[in-house]
Each structure stands twice: as C-alpha cells, then as structure tokens.
Enzyme design. Structure first.
Site, PDB file in Angstrom:
ATOM      1  N   LYS A  13      39.858  59.077  40.259  1.00 25.29           N
ATOM      2  CA  LYS A  13      39.256  59.963  39.259  1.00 25.29           C
ATOM      3  C   LYS A  13      37.863  60.422  39.694  1.00 25.29           C
ATOM      4  O   LYS A  13      37.532  61.600  39.600  1.00 25.29           O
ATOM      5  CB  LYS A  13      39.149  59.246  37.898  1.00 25.29           C
ATOM      6  CG  LYS A  13      40.488  58.730  37.376  1.00 25.29           C
ATOM      7  CD  LYS A  13      40.349  58.087  35.995  1.00 25.29           C
ATOM      8  CE  LYS A  13      39.531  56.803  35.968  1.00 25.29           C
ATOM      9  NZ  LYS A  13      40.214  55.635  36.534  1.00 25.29           N
ATOM     10  N   ARG A  88      38.939  55.551  26.864  1.00 23.29           N
ATOM     11  CA  ARG A  88      39.757  54.452  27.358  1.00 23.29           C
ATOM     12  C   ARG A  88      40.493  53.740  26.237  1.00 23.29           C
ATOM     13  O   ARG A  88      41.269  52.814  26.501  1.00 23.29           O
ATOM     14  CB  ARG A  88      38.859  53.426  28.047  1.00 23.29           C
ATOM     15  CG  ARG A  88      38.883  53.442  29.563  1.00 23.29           C
ATOM     16  CD  ARG A  88      37.879  52.408  30.026  1.00 23.29           C
ATOM     17  NE  ARG A  88      38.029  51.968  31.381  1.00 23.29           N
ATOM     18  CZ  ARG A  88      37.475  52.562  32.430  1.00 23.29           C
ATOM     19  NH1 ARG A  88      36.783  53.658  32.287  1.00 23.29           N
ATOM     20  NH2 ARG A  88      37.621  52.047  33.623  1.00 23.29           N
ATOM     21  N   ARG A 127      37.042  48.047  49.082  1.00 17.80           N
ATOM     22  CA  ARG A 127      36.265  49.270  48.911  1.00 17.80           C
ATOM     23  C   ARG A 127      34.763  48.941  48.930  1.00 17.80           C
ATOM     24  O   ARG A 127      34.336  47.929  48.388  1.00 17.80           O
ATOM     25  CB  ARG A 127      36.664  49.859  47.558  1.00 17.80           C
ATOM     26  CG  ARG A 127      35.921  51.059  47.113  1.00 17.80           C
ATOM     27  CD  ARG A 127      36.647  51.730  45.967  1.00 17.80           C
ATOM     28  NE  ARG A 127      36.303  51.154  44.667  1.00 17.80           N
ATOM     29  CZ  ARG A 127      36.595  51.736  43.502  1.00 17.80           C
ATOM     30  NH1 ARG A 127      37.264  52.870  43.477  1.00 17.80           N
ATOM     31  NH2 ARG A 127      36.255  51.176  42.381  1.00 17.80           N
ATOM     32  N   ARG A 162      31.266  46.816  44.789  1.00 17.51           N
ATOM     33  CA  ARG A 162      31.138  46.711  43.348  1.00 17.51           C
ATOM     34  C   ARG A 162      31.550  45.324  42.923  1.00 17.51           C
ATOM     35  O   ARG A 162      32.538  44.780  43.406  1.00 17.51           O
ATOM     36  CB  ARG A 162      32.059  47.751  42.678  1.00 17.51           C
ATOM     37  CG  ARG A 162      31.290  48.915  42.103  1.00 17.51           C
ATOM     38  CD  ARG A 162      32.215  49.996  41.652  1.00 17.51           C
ATOM     39  NE  ARG A 162      33.053  49.609  40.523  1.00 17.51           N
ATOM     40  CZ  ARG A 162      33.815  50.467  39.848  1.00 17.51           C
ATOM     41  NH1 ARG A 162      33.835  51.731  40.197  1.00 17.51           N
ATOM     42  NH2 ARG A 162      34.545  50.053  38.833  1.00 17.51           N
ATOM     43  N   ARG A 173      41.121  44.545  34.901  1.00 13.06           N
ATOM     44  CA  ARG A 173      40.952  45.982  34.640  1.00 13.06           C
ATOM     45  C   ARG A 173      42.313  46.651  34.439  1.00 13.06           C
ATOM     46  O   ARG A 173      42.478  47.478  33.552  1.00 13.06           O
ATOM     47  CB  ARG A 173      40.198  46.647  35.794  1.00 13.06           C
ATOM     48  CG  ARG A 173      38.682  46.396  35.715  1.00 13.06           C
ATOM     49  CD  ARG A 173      38.011  46.471  37.070  1.00 13.06           C
ATOM     50  NE  ARG A 173      37.951  47.803  37.634  1.00 13.06           N
ATOM     51  CZ  ARG A 173      37.709  48.062  38.923  1.00 13.06           C
ATOM     52  NH1 ARG A 173      37.512  47.055  39.764  1.00 13.06           N
ATOM     53  NH2 ARG A 173      37.654  49.294  39.356  1.00 13.06           N
TER      54      ARG A 173
HETATM   55  P1  ADP Z   1      37.420  52.020  37.129  1.00 11.70           P
HETATM   56  O1  ADP Z   1      38.040  53.167  36.395  1.00 11.70           O
HETATM   57  O2  ADP Z   1      37.670  52.067  38.593  1.00 11.70           O
HETATM   58  O3  ADP Z   1      37.764  50.682  36.546  1.00 11.70           O
HETATM   59  P2  ADP Z   1      34.773  52.710  36.076  1.00 11.70           P
HETATM   60  O4  ADP Z   1      33.569  52.907  36.912  1.00 11.70           O
HETATM   61  O5  ADP Z   1      35.320  53.883  35.332  1.00 11.70           O
HETATM   62  O6  ADP Z   1      35.850  52.104  37.060  1.00 11.70           O
HETATM   63  O7  ADP Z   1      34.506  51.564  34.990  1.00 11.70           O
HETATM   64  C1  ADP Z   1      33.989  50.321  35.353  1.00 11.70           C
HETATM   65  C2  ADP Z   1      33.856  49.408  34.130  1.00 11.70           C
HETATM   66  O8  ADP Z   1      32.963  50.006  33.163  1.00 11.70           O
HETATM   67  C3  ADP Z   1      35.118  49.139  33.336  1.00 11.70           C
HETATM   68  O9  ADP Z   1      35.890  48.099  33.884  1.00 11.70           O
HETATM   69  C4  ADP Z   1      34.523  48.764  31.966  1.00 11.70           C
HETATM   70  O10 ADP Z   1      33.990  47.462  31.981  1.00 11.70           O
HETATM   71  C5  ADP Z   1      33.376  49.715  31.822  1.00 11.70           C
HETATM   72  N1  ADP Z   1      33.757  50.995  31.181  1.00 11.70           N
HETATM   73  C6  ADP Z   1      33.742  52.224  31.760  1.00 11.70           C
HETATM   74  N2  ADP Z   1      34.133  53.172  30.898  1.00 11.70           N
HETATM   75  C7  ADP Z   1      34.431  52.541  29.738  1.00 11.70           C
HETATM   76  C8  ADP Z   1      34.913  52.968  28.460  1.00 11.70           C
HETATM   77  N3  ADP Z   1      35.181  54.265  28.214  1.00 11.70           N
HETATM   78  N4  ADP Z   1      35.098  52.032  27.496  1.00 11.70           N
HETATM   79  C9  ADP Z   1      34.828  50.751  27.715  1.00 11.70           C
HETATM   80  N5  ADP Z   1      34.383  50.265  28.899  1.00 11.70           N
HETATM   81  C10 ADP Z   1      34.188  51.143  29.902  1.00 11.70           C
END
Ligand code: ADP
Ligand code: ZN
Length: 218
Positions: A13, A88, A127, A162, A173
């Site tokens: 994404k 999400r 990664r 990360r 996740r």
């Molecule tokens: P990925 O999609 O690869 O898991 P992101 O950078 O989008 O990575 O998100 C990393 C973390 O940030 C998630 O695992 C969560 O803990 C938090 N997070 C991100 N966006 C949201 C959201 N919309 N609602 C709740 N937690 C979120």
C-alpha cells in the site's frame, strides 16, 4: 477524488501510495506513518502507542480518527487523499464517511490489494529501510547494491528495521487484519466502491492498473 488502499500488511500500500502521489498530485495519509511520528515524540501517549504497535495490535479508533481529521484539515490544496492503512475497522470506516460528508467530499474508490498470506510473511520479515530517505529494501529480494550504502540517496548512515516486522508481530498484524479489517472489503463492495488488484504483479503494473481505475472513476 479520494481513494483508500486496502489490504493486509505487506501488500504494498505504501509503495503504491507514493507512486500515486507523484502522478496525480494527491496526498498520502498513512496512519502508520502518523503513529510512528507520534510515538517518537516520547510523550505518555507516545509510549503507549509504541507498545501497541510493537506487538502488532491496533491503536484505538479515537486516536487514529483524531489524527486523520487533523491531517485532512491541514491539507486542502491537493487533488485528493490516498488513505493508506486507514480505515482498519468498521467504526473507522463509518467515521471516515461522516468526516468526508462534513467536508462535502466522498470516498470515490477503494482498491483492494490482494496477496497470499505466505508471500506477506516472506515480504515483511527481512524488510529494512534507509534511515535518511526511507527507501525500502529486503534481505533476499532487494538488498542494496553496495553493502551499507543506500541506492537512492547514497547515505552511509545505515538502515533500520521496523520493530513490528518480526514474524511474531506480523502474525498478530495478520490476525488483526482478518479479525477487524477484512470485512471492509464487503463493506465497500456493497457501496460499489471496490476494485481488486493482484498485489503479486510487478510494482509498475499495479500502479498502471490503479491509475486506470482512477481514470475510469472520473
Ligand atoms: P502495516 O499495514 O504494514 O501493518 P502500518 O504502517 O500501516 O503497517 O501500521 C503499523 C501499525 O500502526 C499497525 O500494526 C497498528 O498498530 C497501527 N495502526 C496503523 N493504522 C491504524 C489504524 N487505522 N487503526 C489502528 N491502528 C493502526
Ligand atoms: Zn537513502
């Protein structure tokens, strides 16, 4: 036009959001990036966020909705928003829809990026990224050409992993994706907003497909 990139962790994404930004003068709104910035500030709330994210769990709806709403208000001069990693949960999706209506805007398109679970784990574990410019690498699939030097910005200041890119955090996740997020596919399908793309295609091909979908939407 505003669009959502929907898909499991590791679907690509962020990569696609960056390409679309360049092409369409749109603005990427990544709640993951916003939260990582908030957690680095070291405040009380930052410490809580750090723990939740390191485990691979979701931060509360209130926090991310607040972040999104602030960032929408700050940025009026773009051709539209690319929501990356948000919404999400169904609650977040409803909140976004209300937020958009209150600005006399709407979500026009939702791109579902589909990738096999086994591939996701492989993509994410291993990664790392450049400390300076954020360019993303992979131990096996895409190491830097000259060891220790970023291909993109030539920095030798090193790379970072990360905290939540471990196999264990990734399983959490993924679990949260299936438990909380994947029902948004049906939610947006029913609203006639959904387009599916195969996330295993080459990066540029996916970009072309998404770009085409945005044009068909106009
Ligand atoms: P990925 O999609 O690869 O898991 P992101 O950078 O989008 O990575 O998100 C990393 C973390 O940030 C998630 O695992 C969560 O803990 C938090 N997070 C991100 N966006 C949201 C959201 N919309 N609602 C709740 N937690 C979120
Ligand atoms: Zn770099």
């Amino acid at each position: 036009m505003n669009l959502i990139l929907l898909g499991p962790p590791g679907a690509g994404k962020g990569t696609q959001a960056k390409l679309l930004e360049q092409k369409l003068n749109m603005l990427q709104l990544s709640t993951g990036d916003m939260l990582r910035a908030a957690k680095d500030k070291g405040s009380e709330i930052g410490k809580k966020i750090k723990l939740i994210m390191a485990e691979g769990n979701l931060v509360t709806d209130e926090i991310v909705i607040e972040l999104i709403s602030e960032n929408i208000d700050k940025s009026s001069k773009c051709a539209g928003f690319i929501f990356d990693g948000f919404p999400r949960t169904l609650y977040q999706a409803d909140a976004l829809s209300e937020l958009m209506s209150s600005k006399k805007q709407s979500i026009d398109l939702v791109i579902e990026m589909r990738v096999d679970d086994s591939q996701l784990i492989e993509r994410i574990v291993g990664r790392y990224s450049c400390k300076e410019c954020g360019e993303v690498y992979h131990k096996v699939n895409r190491p830097e050409q000259k060891k220790g030097v970023c291909d993109n910005c030539k920095s030798i200041n090193g790379f970072i992993f990360r905290e939540d890119d471990t196999e264990e955090a990734l399983r959490t996740r993924l679990f949260n994706y299936y438990r909380e997020t994947s029902s948004l596919i049906g939610y947006y399908y029913a609203k006639k907003k959904l387009t599916m793309v195969d996330g295993l295609l080459p990066i540029q091909t996916i970009h072309d497909l998404i770009y085409q979908a945005t044009k068909n939407n106009l």
